[in-house]
Design a protein around this motif. Structure first.
Motif, PDB file in Angstrom:
ATOM      1  N   SER A   1       0.859  -1.179   0.000  1.00 28.51           N
ATOM      2  CA  SER A   1       0.000   0.000   0.000  1.00 28.51           C
ATOM      3  C   SER A   1       0.900   1.235   0.000  1.00 28.51           C
ATOM      4  CB  SER A   1      -0.913   0.006   1.233  1.00 28.51           C
ATOM      5  OG  SER A   1      -0.224   0.523   2.356  1.00 28.51           O
ATOM      6  N   TRP A   2       0.297   2.400   0.121  1.00 25.75           N
ATOM      7  CA  TRP A   2       1.113   3.609   0.250  1.00 25.75           C
ATOM      8  C   TRP A   2       1.873   3.621   1.579  1.00 25.75           C
ATOM      9  CZ3 TRP A   2      -3.699   4.672  -2.335  1.00 25.75           C
ATOM     10  CH2 TRP A   2      -3.535   5.155  -3.647  1.00 25.75           C
ATOM     11  N   ASP A   3       1.360   2.923   2.587  1.00 31.89           N
ATOM     12  CA  ASP A   3       1.897   3.059   3.938  1.00 31.89           C
ATOM     13  C   ASP A   3       2.568   1.817   4.500  1.00 31.89           C
ATOM     14  OD1 ASP A   3      -1.026   4.995   4.626  1.00 31.89           O
ATOM     15  OD2 ASP A   3       0.996   5.748   4.254  1.00 31.89           O
ATOM     16  N   TYR A   4       2.429   0.666   3.871  1.00 33.97           N
ATOM     17  CA  TYR A   4       3.029  -0.552   4.407  1.00 33.97           C
ATOM     18  C   TYR A   4       3.149  -1.596   3.309  1.00 33.97           C
ATOM     19  CZ  TYR A   4      -2.024  -1.278   4.766  1.00 33.97           C
ATOM     20  OH  TYR A   4      -3.368  -1.314   4.498  1.00 33.97           O
ATOM     21  N   THR A   5       3.963  -2.611   3.594  1.00 31.57           N
ATOM     22  CA  THR A   5       4.102  -3.783   2.735  1.00 31.57           C
ATOM     23  C   THR A   5       3.995  -5.004   3.637  1.00 31.57           C
ATOM     24  OG1 THR A   5       5.675  -2.527   1.383  1.00 31.57           O
ATOM     25  CG2 THR A   5       5.492  -4.892   0.958  1.00 31.57           C
ATOM     26  N   ALA A   6       3.198  -6.000   3.246  1.00 31.80           N
ATOM     27  CA  ALA A   6       2.961  -7.150   4.114  1.00 31.80           C
ATOM     28  C   ALA A   6       3.089  -8.452   3.336  1.00 31.80           C
ATOM     29  CB  ALA A   6       1.574  -7.057   4.753  1.00 31.80           C
ATOM     30  N   TYR A   7       3.562  -9.468   4.030  1.00 27.04           N
ATOM     31  CA  TYR A   7       3.754 -10.801   3.468  1.00 27.04           C
ATOM     32  C   TYR A   7       3.034 -11.799   4.373  1.00 27.04           C
ATOM     33  CZ  TYR A   7       7.428  -8.237   1.073  1.00 27.04           C
ATOM     34  OH  TYR A   7       8.107  -7.310   0.334  1.00 27.04           O
ATOM     35  N   PHE A   8       2.312 -12.761   3.785  1.00 26.22           N
ATOM     36  CA  PHE A   8       1.541 -13.669   4.634  1.00 26.22           C
ATOM     37  C   PHE A   8       1.547 -15.085   4.087  1.00 26.22           C
ATOM     38  CE2 PHE A   8      -1.583 -12.266   1.510  1.00 26.22           C
ATOM     39  CZ  PHE A   8      -2.274 -13.425   1.215  1.00 26.22           C
ATOM     40  N   GLN A   9       1.323 -16.014   5.023  1.00 29.35           N
ATOM     41  CA  GLN A   9       1.144 -17.423   4.694  1.00 29.35           C
ATOM     42  C   GLN A   9      -0.029 -17.964   5.519  1.00 29.35           C
ATOM     43  OE1 GLN A   9       4.431 -16.658   6.276  1.00 29.35           O
ATOM     44  NE2 GLN A   9       4.870 -15.698   4.288  1.00 29.35           N
ATOM     45  N   ASN A  10      -0.905 -18.701   4.865  1.00 29.43           N
ATOM     46  CA  ASN A  10      -1.967 -19.438   5.548  1.00 29.43           C
ATOM     47  C   ASN A  10      -1.601 -20.914   5.504  1.00 29.43           C
ATOM     48  OD1 ASN A  10      -3.458 -17.057   5.877  1.00 29.43           O
ATOM     49  ND2 ASN A  10      -4.498 -17.320   3.926  1.00 29.43           N
ATOM     50  N   VAL A  11      -1.325 -21.494   6.661  1.00 25.92           N
ATOM     51  CA  VAL A  11      -0.850 -22.877   6.721  1.00 25.92           C
ATOM     52  C   VAL A  11      -1.457 -23.589   7.930  1.00 25.92           C
ATOM     53  CG1 VAL A  11       1.344 -22.414   5.559  1.00 25.92           C
ATOM     54  CG2 VAL A  11       1.188 -22.172   8.049  1.00 25.92           C
ATOM     55  N   ALA A  12      -1.298 -24.914   7.943  1.00 22.38           N
ATOM     56  CA  ALA A  12      -1.675 -25.684   9.125  1.00 22.38           C
ATOM     57  C   ALA A  12      -0.857 -25.216  10.319  1.00 22.38           C
ATOM     58  CB  ALA A  12      -1.458 -27.174   8.870  1.00 22.38           C
ATOM     59  N   ALA A  13      -1.447 -25.293  11.499  1.00 19.29           N
ATOM     60  CA  ALA A  13      -0.799 -24.760  12.695  1.00 19.29           C
ATOM     61  C   ALA A  13       0.552 -25.403  12.965  1.00 19.29           C
ATOM     62  CB  ALA A  13      -1.729 -24.944  13.904  1.00 19.29           C
ATOM     63  N   ASP A  14       0.709 -26.674  12.585  1.00 21.48           N
ATOM     64  CA  ASP A  14       1.985 -27.333  12.858  1.00 21.48           C
ATOM     65  C   ASP A  14       3.080 -26.956  11.857  1.00 21.48           C
ATOM     66  OD1 ASP A  14       1.109 -28.684  10.636  1.00 21.48           O
ATOM     67  OD2 ASP A  14       1.084 -30.675  11.557  1.00 21.48           O
ATOM     68  N   ARG A  15       2.750 -26.059  10.907  1.00 22.96           N
ATOM     69  CA  ARG A  15       3.762 -25.562   9.964  1.00 22.96           C
ATOM     70  C   ARG A  15       4.235 -24.159  10.306  1.00 22.96           C
ATOM     71  NH1 ARG A  15       2.753 -30.221   8.979  1.00 22.96           N
ATOM     72  NH2 ARG A  15       2.878 -31.236   6.933  1.00 22.96           N
ATOM     73  N   LEU A  16       3.882 -23.679  11.484  1.00 28.74           N
ATOM     74  CA  LEU A  16       4.258 -22.324  11.883  1.00 28.74           C
ATOM     75  C   LEU A  16       5.771 -22.129  11.871  1.00 28.74           C
ATOM     76  CD1 LEU A  16       3.808 -19.497  13.053  1.00 28.74           C
ATOM     77  CD2 LEU A  16       3.637 -20.551  15.332  1.00 28.74           C
ATOM     78  N   GLU A  17       6.510 -23.053  12.440  1.00 25.36           N
ATOM     79  CA  GLU A  17       7.959 -22.889  12.508  1.00 25.36           C
ATOM     80  C   GLU A  17       8.579 -22.828  11.120  1.00 25.36           C
ATOM     81  OE1 GLU A  17      11.914 -24.693  14.766  1.00 25.36           O
ATOM     82  OE2 GLU A  17       9.963 -25.701  14.968  1.00 25.36           O
ATOM     83  N   LEU A  18       8.050 -23.617  10.186  1.00 27.18           N
ATOM     84  CA  LEU A  18       8.570 -23.620   8.823  1.00 27.18           C
ATOM     85  C   LEU A  18       8.462 -22.248   8.181  1.00 27.18           C
ATOM     86  CD1 LEU A  18       9.494 -25.047   6.169  1.00 27.18           C
ATOM     87  CD2 LEU A  18       7.055 -25.509   5.745  1.00 27.18           C
ATOM     88  N   VAL A  19       7.259 -21.650   8.213  1.00 30.98           N
ATOM     89  CA  VAL A  19       7.081 -20.369   7.524  1.00 30.98           C
ATOM     90  C   VAL A  19       7.787 -19.241   8.262  1.00 30.98           C
ATOM     91  CG1 VAL A  19       4.954 -21.072   6.381  1.00 30.98           C
ATOM     92  CG2 VAL A  19       4.813 -19.972   8.627  1.00 30.98           C
ATOM     93  N   MET A  20       7.873 -19.334   9.572  1.00 28.87           N
ATOM     94  CA  MET A  20       8.583 -18.296  10.320  1.00 28.87           C
ATOM     95  C   MET A  20      10.075 -18.332   9.988  1.00 28.87           C
ATOM     96  SD  MET A  20       8.532 -17.389  14.412  1.00 28.87           S
ATOM     97  CE  MET A  20       6.740 -17.227  14.459  1.00 28.87           C
ATOM     98  N   ARG A  21      10.643 -19.523   9.879  1.00 30.87           N
ATOM     99  CA  ARG A  21      12.057 -19.640   9.522  1.00 30.87           C
ATOM    100  C   ARG A  21      12.327 -19.040   8.143  1.00 30.87           C
ATOM    101  NH1 ARG A  21      12.558 -24.897   9.512  1.00 30.87           N
ATOM    102  NH2 ARG A  21      12.539 -25.188   7.247  1.00 30.87           N
TER     103      ARG A  21
END
Length: 447
Positions: free
Chosen positions: A75-95
């Motif tokens: 947007s004009w004010d921010y940039t965001a990146y997201f992932q929708n995954v199974a809860a047990d894949r949190l560590e993977l996407v965070m890494r």
């Protein structure tokens, strides 16, 4: 907050074993250097290229192989990146997200082809879409000096000149943990998120980040009109936009009342505009308003309407203006305010039921200078809005004499030039009554 300054928000929702993982950077198109329009959005594309650990495109392929979905937006004010995954894949996407925050590796072989992709995106989404083209032109007329007048995707002539060095400089200037917000929503707890955030994002060193200093839009007393005629237009439309305060800038006291006002005037089939222009007068197929106070700087309050077949646009505009002036002159009623607040509060409840809704609310707020407390207090602040406050906001915004009006119209039908009889005193081609009209795509006419 992590020791390196990265903010972390956790929103627990255990209805399904899924999470939304988002990283927001407090930088957008309005923070770009003059002449580098589009670099924020361009870098968003490039963040899916190589890092020390991942090959170009491998980030998204890994998310998909694990049953998830990922994307990003600017947007004009921010940039965001997201992932929708199974809860047990949190560590993977965070890494992986922490990896590209610190270790993006750009080469001309990956950057230059992606620049062509962005140019093609602009051609498809803006230059070939009359409605989007008009939006761009109207925005540029609303903000003549402020960077909100530059399109988020950038102007084509500036995009074409962006380089790997430009992208690297923007990345190393703004993409730091102390300029980022991590939001995790879904089947997760603070106790689960904290050690993972400290493990992956915590080691990334903070860096000095420039202050977000932006120029102010000077006052323009003249009303402005933008008319776009295009052969591709099948449904004409009209919009009338007013400068408005946000939560952060301008007369901020009006931000909450303006949300209530927008619901009353143009918030659906029971709103004033819809009842008058669509149901009663049968002038329009649709009518409504739009207002969001989330901008880092000032915002816009807009009214929108599309005509029924055969309706004269001047007549439609006069009817729209009449309704807006009536609000300023006569105000709204206590019943309208109470009904609008109830609808807004219900919409907020529905939004909180989703994973993405709360993540978006907290991300936008923190990326634009507001707080978690501001988000949580929104229902109470809306509930406290009074009739007097709504009417004061209407006078302050809709009472302005310098709105920007945008008209989207079909191009005139091209007529074949008449062929006069051959006579010694015949008029030169193109000067007589039968001359063909001007070209069919008369874009960006400002009056």
């Amino acid at each position: 907050m992590l020791d390196n300054g990265m903010q972390v928000v956790v929103v627990t929702n255990q209805r399904v074993p899924v999470i939304t993982h988002m990283v927001w950077y407090k930088v957008g198109a309005a923070d770009e250097e003059t002449g580098k329009g589009g670099i924020a959005h361009f870098l968003e594309h490039l963040m899916f290229k190589a890092t020390d650990e991942l090959k170009p495109g491998e980030f998204s392929r890994i998310v998909a192989r694990n049953g998830g979905r990922d994307n990003a937006f600017t947007s004009w004010d921010y940039t965001a990146y997201f992932q929708n995954v199974a809860a047990d894949r949190l560590e993977l996407v965070m890494r992986m997200e922490a990896d590209r925050m610190a270790n993006l590796r750009l080469t001309d072989e990956t950057v230059l082809p992606e620049r062509d992709v962005v140019l093609e995106e602009r051609r498809q989404r803006t230059e070939n879409e009359p409605g989007d083209k008009l939006s761009e032109l109207v925005q540029a007329s609303m903000f003549v000096h402020h960077p909100y007048g530059t399109p988020i995707i950038g102007w084509a002539n500036e995009i074409a000149k962006l380089t790997r060095d430009d992208a690297n400089q923007f990345y190393h200037t703004w993409y730091a943990p102390n300029n980022a917000v991590l939001v995790v929503a879904g089947d997760v707890t603070v106790e689960q998120v904290r050690p993972l955030a400290e493990k992956y994002f915590g080691p990334i060193a903070p860096r000095p980040v420039p202050a977000r200093i932006r120029v102010e839009e000077p006052p323009f007393e003249a009303e402005r009109r933008v008319i776009l005629r295009d052969a591709e237009v099948r449904q004409p439309s009209l919009r009338r936009l007013y400068h408005a305060p946000s939560y952060n800038r301008g007369e901020t006291v009006h931000a909450y009342p303006l949300q209530v006002l927008s619901e009353i005037v143009g918030g659906g089939a029971t709103s004033r505009l819809y009842r008058s222009l669509v149901v009663e007068q049968r002038l329009a197929t649709s009518a409504g308003t739009g207002y969001s106070p989330d901008a880092f700087d000032t915002s816009v309050f807009g009214a929108y309407v599309s005509p029924n077949a055969g309706v004269d646009m001047d007549k439609l505009e006069a009817a729209l203006v009449e309704q807006l002036e009536k609000v300023v002159r006569d105000g709204v009623t206590a019943e309208e305010v109470a009904t609008a607040k109830t609808r807004l509060e219900r919409e907020a409840i529905f939004a909180r039921d989703s994973l993405r809704g709360p993540a978006m609310s907290f991300g936008v707020a923190l990326a634009t200078g507001r707080t978690v407390e501001d988000v949580e207090a929104w229902p109470e602040r809306i509930a406290s809005v009074t009739v007097e406050q709504v009417n004061a906001a209407a006078r302050a915004v809709l009472g302005q004499t310098n709105p920007v009006t945008g008209l989207l119209l079909p191009a005139p039908v091209r007529q074949a030039a008449a062929q006069p009889d051959a006579q010694p005193d015949a008029q030169p081609p193109g000067t007589g009554a039968g001359a063909a009209p001007s070209r069919s795509n008369d874009s960006g006419v400002i009056r």
